[in-house]
Design a protein around this motif. Structure first.
Motif, PDB file in Angstrom:
ATOM      1  N   ARG A 424       0.824  -1.216   0.000  1.00  9.29           N
ATOM      2  CA  ARG A 424       0.000   0.000   0.000  1.00  9.29           C
ATOM      3  C   ARG A 424       0.854   1.261   0.000  1.00  9.29           C
ATOM      4  NH1 ARG A 424      -1.605   3.320   3.967  1.00  9.29           N
ATOM      5  NH2 ARG A 424      -0.823   1.933   5.599  1.00  9.29           N
ATOM      6  N   VAL A 425       1.845   1.320   0.902  1.00  8.54           N
ATOM      7  CA  VAL A 425       2.712   2.494   0.977  1.00  8.54           C
ATOM      8  C   VAL A 425       3.512   2.656  -0.311  1.00  8.54           C
ATOM      9  CG1 VAL A 425       4.710   3.457   2.169  1.00  8.54           C
ATOM     10  CG2 VAL A 425       2.856   2.455   3.493  1.00  8.54           C
ATOM     11  N   PHE A 426       3.983   1.532  -0.858  1.00  3.33           N
ATOM     12  CA  PHE A 426       4.739   1.574  -2.103  1.00  3.33           C
ATOM     13  C   PHE A 426       3.865   2.121  -3.236  1.00  3.33           C
ATOM     14  CE2 PHE A 426       5.905  -0.656  -6.064  1.00  3.33           C
ATOM     15  CZ  PHE A 426       7.154  -0.097  -6.256  1.00  3.33           C
ATOM     16  N   CYS A 427       2.614   1.659  -3.310  1.00  2.99           N
ATOM     17  CA  CYS A 427       1.701   2.162  -4.340  1.00  2.99           C
ATOM     18  C   CYS A 427       1.385   3.641  -4.116  1.00  2.99           C
ATOM     19  CB  CYS A 427       0.416   1.345  -4.366  1.00  2.99           C
ATOM     20  SG  CYS A 427       0.593  -0.253  -5.190  1.00  2.99           S
ATOM     21  N   GLY A 428       1.413   4.095  -2.863  1.00  2.00           N
ATOM     22  CA  GLY A 428       1.241   5.515  -2.597  1.00  2.00           C
ATOM     23  C   GLY A 428       2.362   6.332  -3.220  1.00  2.00           C
TER      24      GLY A 428
END
Length: 531
Positions: A424-428
């Motif tokens: 999730r953070v990476f996709c952010g």
């Protein structure tokens, strides 16, 4: 050394017994205080992902470096954090949930103090690397600890309370960071973590020290760890610095891209074949984990990318101060906070997939509203979609997190939460980079279209320039500069509207991802299984 030299046979013979039964749920005032302390640690962490953004010009000026150099304060934190998050499951096995969580909080406090007293940029960057690394386990462990504190039938309440703090932090960050920087000193954006962190650490330890999770000593996957650090750090830095360095026209960006691609390919092969992987990628073989993680990650990438663009546009083209731009985005947290307790009651009796679908439809409606923005927009029409966006925000995190963690045994929750949060953070980060780049591209495209007829041979354009000179009593050069400013502002507005419109479509397109998960109340199956 003994552990490393032990043979496979002896390792298998010493296989651990079935995990012990988890401790009973907390009750009453102890549960309330524990929830507050864990949520406070989460809030402190997510706040720091955005609070420094608005202070970069001030930090750069005080330390005597350029703003481009100052942006490394954000980049190195994000890279270190991205590497550390997926390691949560492995670290929990070796250290234990409670010790790792409390230790991470205390190290976060120490690194925050180091950031505040930093006399130069290298010291500040080193402190931010440490801060990002120790922050990695905080969010996934806060989920796991809260789930273990509540009765199974109230696991959705725990997730709702977690989501409330996790969503409000990034929203409050820019406004709080701007106010602190303008009113006091940029050092205080780091110092405020010290009392908060100390309280959270000591309260958590006092309540949870006798509720430690069982530990074991799996071998250290050195190769997997090295590959993880290499590809995540390379890709994160590439995404953060790509726009400043004109992307793949820069040899530095090309080198980072090649490094990330090669190391990622080797990482996948190694981790899927390693007996004791540093990151358990086999979790993606579970339908709920895969569908829920992809859905929440893509949605978060679109949401966060737009969250970054909106205040940037307001500051650059509407002349909003950083504090005012932060206040315009702050209402996003109103409904997210109000509806979080409601979600805790509704989710156990509902199909989480239906609630998540409604959230995605809500996001699509909000972004469609924003796609109709105009340059002359007033503050209320900026605030209204932001306020309404809090409703799908409240329906977003909790159901998808419940789906992701549904059916996971207690000892698997930190690994599952860590890996899903990492994606999730990476996709952010990816979403922010793509949104910024596409906004720039669409602005250039609209600028070219708007100026196609703006030539000296066009009598209409020449008449307009002449009228401007007469009306404002300015020379020809100033009239053309005013025209160019107007076109730039309009092109940026049209480009941003394109991003909003595409974002609305994306939210509708990814709805089927939710429905590949298994049906059930509270998150597709026994949501309480994540307890």
């Amino acid at each position: 050394m003994e552990n490393r030299l032990s043979s496979p046979a002896s390792a298998s013979s010493a296989a651990p017994a079935a995990p012990a039964a988890p401790p009973p749920p907390l009750e009453g005032a102890q549960l309330a205080l524990a929830t507050f302390a864990v949520a406070l640690a989460t809030f402190m962490n997510v706040l720091d992902t955005s609070i420094a953004n608005v202070a970069i010009p001030t930090i750069s000026g005080d330390l005597g470096v350029s703003v481009d150099e100052g942006t490394w304060v954000i980049t190195v934190f994000a890279a270190a954090n991205a590497v550390a998050i997926p390691l949560t499951g492995w670290l929990t096995q070796r250290i234990g949930q409670v010790k790792l969580f409390v230790g991470a909080i205390l190290m976060f406090v120490l690194s925050s103090w180091m950031c505040g007293v930093a006399p130069n940029l290298p010291f500040l960057l080193a402190s931010r690397v440490l801060q990002g690394a120790v922050a990695g386990p905080l969010i996934p462990l806060s989920q796991a600890i809260l789930l273990g504190s509540y009765p199974k039938e109230k696991s959705s309440v725990a997730l709702s309370l977690w989501a409330m703090t996790a969503t409000v932090g990034p929203i409050a960050g820019p406004a709080l960071g701007g106010w602190i920087t303008d009113s006091y000193s940029w050092s205080w954006i780091f110092y405020i973590n010290i009392p908060v962190g100390i309280f959270a650490a000591f309260t958590t330890w006092a309540i949870y020290r006798k509720r430690e999770s069982p530990t074991k000593q799996p071998p250290i996957d050195v190769v997997g760890l090295g590959l993880l650090i290499a590809w995540v750090a390379s890709l994160q830095i590439m995404l953060d610095k790509g726009k400043d360095l004109d992307w793949f026209s820069s040899p530095f960006i090309v080198g980072l891209g090649i490094t990330a691609l090669i190391c990622f390919a080797f990482f996948l092969v190694w981790e899927l074949t390693e007996e004791h992987p540093i990151v358990d990628l086999r979790l993606f073989s579970q339908r709920n984990f895969m569908g829920g993680t992809i859905a929440i990650s893509v949605a978060y990438g679109v949401f966060f990318g737009n969250l970054v663009l909106l205040p940037q546009w307001m500051q650059e083209y509407l002349n909003y101060r950083s504090v005012d731009a932060g206040l315009v985005t702050a209402p996003l947290g109103v409904f997210a906070v109000i509806l979080a307790p409601v979600m805790g009651r509704v989710l156990p009796r509902s199909d989480a997939r239906i609630i998540a679908t409604l959230a995605f439809i809500g996001f699509a409606i909000v972004f469609w509203m924003r796609s109709n923005y105009v340059i002359e927009i007033d503050t209320w029409h900026l605030v209204l979609p932001t306020l309404l966006q809090g409703i799908p925000m409240a329906l977003f995190f909790v159901p998808l997190t419940a789906i992701i963690l549904a059916g996971q045994p207690p000892h698997k929750v930190p690994a599952a939460a860590g890996l899903s949060n990492f994606v999730r953070v990476f996709c952010g980060a990816v979403g922010t980079s793509i949104a910024s780049n596409e906004w720039n591209n669409r602005t250039i495209l609209h600028h070219a279209r708007l100026t196609e007829q703006a030539t000296a041979t066009n009598p209409v354009f020449a008449q307009q320039m002449s009228s401007t000179q007469s009306l404002l009593n300015v020379n020809d050069q100033t009239a053309h500069a005013l025209f160019d400013f107007t076109v730039n502002t309009q092109a940026a507005m049209m480009g941003l509207n394109d991003i909003f419109y595409i974002s609305a479509i994306i939210f509708l397109v990814i709805i089927p991802l939710i429905w590949i998960t298994r049906p059930g109340k509270g998150g597709g199956g026994d949501a309480s299984g994540a307890h």
